[in-house]
Design a protein around this motif. Structure first.
Motif, short mmCIF file in Angstrom:
data_model
loop_
_atom_site.label_atom_id
_atom_site.label_comp_id
_atom_site.label_asym_id
_atom_site.label_seq_id
_atom_site.Cartn_x
_atom_site.Cartn_y
_atom_site.Cartn_z
N MET A 80 0.83 -1.20 0.00
CA MET A 80 0.00 0.00 0.00
C MET A 80 0.87 1.26 0.00
O MET A 80 0.40 2.36 -0.30
N ASN A 81 2.13 1.09 0.34
CA ASN A 81 3.09 2.19 0.27
C ASN A 81 3.40 2.45 -1.20
O ASN A 81 3.96 1.59 -1.89
N ASP A 82 3.05 3.62 -1.70
CA ASP A 82 3.20 3.91 -3.12
C ASP A 82 4.64 3.81 -3.60
O ASP A 82 4.91 3.39 -4.73
N LYS A 83 5.60 4.18 -2.75
CA LYS A 83 7.01 4.09 -3.14
C LYS A 83 7.43 2.65 -3.36
O LYS A 83 8.15 2.34 -4.31
N ILE A 84 6.94 1.76 -2.49
CA ILE A 84 7.26 0.34 -2.65
C ILE A 84 6.54 -0.22 -3.88
O ILE A 84 7.13 -0.98 -4.66
N MET A 108 -1.44 -5.64 -5.50
CA MET A 108 -2.40 -5.56 -4.41
C MET A 108 -1.68 -5.18 -3.12
O MET A 108 -0.45 -5.12 -3.08
N PRO A 109 -2.40 -4.92 -2.02
CA PRO A 109 -1.74 -4.52 -0.78
C PRO A 109 -0.71 -5.50 -0.24
O PRO A 109 0.27 -5.10 0.38
N ASN A 110 -0.92 -6.81 -0.47
CA ASN A 110 0.03 -7.79 0.06
C ASN A 110 0.43 -8.88 -0.93
O ASN A 110 1.10 -9.84 -0.55
N HIS A 111 0.04 -8.72 -2.18
CA HIS A 111 0.45 -9.70 -3.19
C HIS A 111 0.39 -9.08 -4.58
O HIS A 111 -0.13 -7.98 -4.76
N VAL A 112 0.95 -9.80 -5.55
CA VAL A 112 1.02 -9.32 -6.93
C VAL A 112 0.54 -10.41 -7.87
O VAL A 112 0.95 -11.56 -7.75
N HIS A 113 -0.33 -10.04 -8.80
CA HIS A 113 -0.71 -10.92 -9.91
C HIS A 113 -0.03 -10.40 -11.17
O HIS A 113 -0.08 -9.19 -11.44
N VAL A 114 0.58 -11.28 -11.94
CA VAL A 114 1.20 -10.87 -13.19
C VAL A 114 0.97 -11.94 -14.25
O VAL A 114 0.98 -13.14 -13.95
N VAL A 115 0.74 -11.50 -15.48
CA VAL A 115 0.58 -12.40 -16.62
C VAL A 115 1.57 -11.96 -17.69
O VAL A 115 1.62 -10.78 -18.04
N TRP A 244 -11.90 -0.80 -12.19
CA TRP A 244 -10.50 -1.24 -12.26
C TRP A 244 -9.56 -0.13 -12.71
O TRP A 244 -8.39 -0.09 -12.32
N GLU A 245 -10.06 0.82 -13.49
CA GLU A 245 -9.21 1.92 -13.96
C GLU A 245 -8.75 2.82 -12.82
O GLU A 245 -7.74 3.53 -12.95
N GLU A 246 -9.45 2.82 -11.71
CA GLU A 246 -9.12 3.68 -10.58
C GLU A 246 -7.88 3.19 -9.81
O GLU A 246 -7.25 3.98 -9.11
N TRP A 247 -7.58 1.93 -9.92
CA TRP A 247 -6.45 1.39 -9.16
C TRP A 247 -5.16 1.70 -9.93
O TRP A 247 -4.90 1.15 -10.99
N GLU A 248 -4.32 2.58 -9.40
CA GLU A 248 -3.16 3.06 -10.12
C GLU A 248 -2.05 2.03 -10.26
O GLU A 248 -1.09 2.24 -11.01
N HIS A 249 -2.18 0.93 -9.55
CA HIS A 249 -1.13 -0.10 -9.61
C HIS A 249 -1.58 -1.30 -10.45
O HIS A 249 -1.13 -2.42 -10.22
N THR A 250 -2.47 -1.05 -11.39
CA THR A 250 -2.87 -2.06 -12.37
C THR A 250 -2.33 -1.66 -13.74
O THR A 250 -2.38 -0.49 -14.11
N TYR A 251 -1.84 -2.65 -14.47
CA TYR A 251 -1.33 -2.41 -15.83
C TYR A 251 -1.95 -3.39 -16.79
O TYR A 251 -2.06 -4.58 -16.49
#
Length: 256
Positions: A80-84, A108-115, A244-251
């Motif tokens: 959740m820390n934007d720098k991290i 996500m706050p405690n995990h990452v999904h990647v494809v 989903w567009e609101e979450w800045e850590h989604t690509y």
């Protein structure tokens, strides 16, 4: 929005060099060992299903509960820390077009999904992705050494040994091992550089990520589309945002 351009000639197959992977990795300690063991016994290591369809269903059920637990765990949320989060995103983008084609991810706050779609193996002996720690080592044994070792065995003996196992089976097994090694090394590199940077920000030492990751090889274009939707919609499902567009850590790559 989710229309894919996944051409028939490029459909992923199990253990091919150009496979498409769905990987989830998480922060250290986000799922207690007892809970993880219960999930594995329930769906993975328990009574073996008789069909591939049942195995696949069990795997999906395992992941659904696995990810639900992560979404509900509010105790460890360093991402959740934007720098991290930015460091994590950098580590995912850097191998793009070098080791893989990045399709999508969500931090996500405690995990990452990647494809991503793993690229064909290059001819280089060692491929360094950056000077900050992201590296993948390939073909570390010189070809001349391999040739020398092969020549120490008489050709007739070597032929006899080779003929004991069908070449197609040997190739499949070698490919499985090679893919697993490359993915494991790649993920260690990605996690390693982001962990170092995150610990600097937090002023901490020690493990940042859980050592193991959940990884799944995408079977076909229909499954790929479902997984992409799942990844980008995860922040909505976890009630972090309304769209989903609101979450800045989604690509999501433009071509998708």
């Amino acid at each position: 929005m989710y229309q894919t351009h996944f051409h028939r000639r490029n459909l992923p197959h199990f253990y091919r060099p150009n496979s498409t992977y769905f990987i989830t990795y998480r922060l250290k300690g986000t799922i207690p060992r007892k809970i993880l063991r219960q999930l594995k016994e329930k769906y993975i290591t328990g009574k073996s299903p008789k069909t591939k369809a049942k195995k696949y269903k069990n795997e999906k059920q395992f992941f659904a509960e696995y990810d639900k637990y992560l979404d509900n765990n509010k105790n460890i949320q360093h991402l959740m820390n934007d720098k991290i989060a930015e460091k994590v995103k950098f580590s995912l983008h850097y191998p793009d077009k070098k080791e893989y084609n990045l399709i999508c991810y969500t931090v996500m706050p405690n995990h990452v999904h990647v494809v991503f779609h793993l690229l064909e193996e290059g001819e280089e002996n060692t491929k360094v992705l950056s000077q900050t720690g992201l590296s993948v080592i390939r073909n570390t044994v010189p070809q001349t050494t391999v040739s020398a070792k092969r020549n120490t065995v008489p050709q007739t003996t070597l032929s006899a040994k080779r003929n004991t196992v069908p070449q197609t089976i040997m190739s499949a097994k070698e490919d499985v091992i090679k893919r697993n090694i490359i993915i494991d090394t790649l993920m260690k590199s990605i996690k390693g550089i982001s962990a170092r940077e995150a610990n600097k920000i937090l002023g901490k030492k020690g493990s940042f990520w859980q050592s193991e990751s959940y990884d799944h090889i995408v079977r076909d274009e229909d499954e790929l589309e479902r997984i992409i939707k799942y990844v980008v919609m995860n922040p909505v499902k976890a009630r972090l945002v309304e769209s989903w567009e609101e979450w800045e850590h989604t690509y999501l790559a433009e071509e998708w």
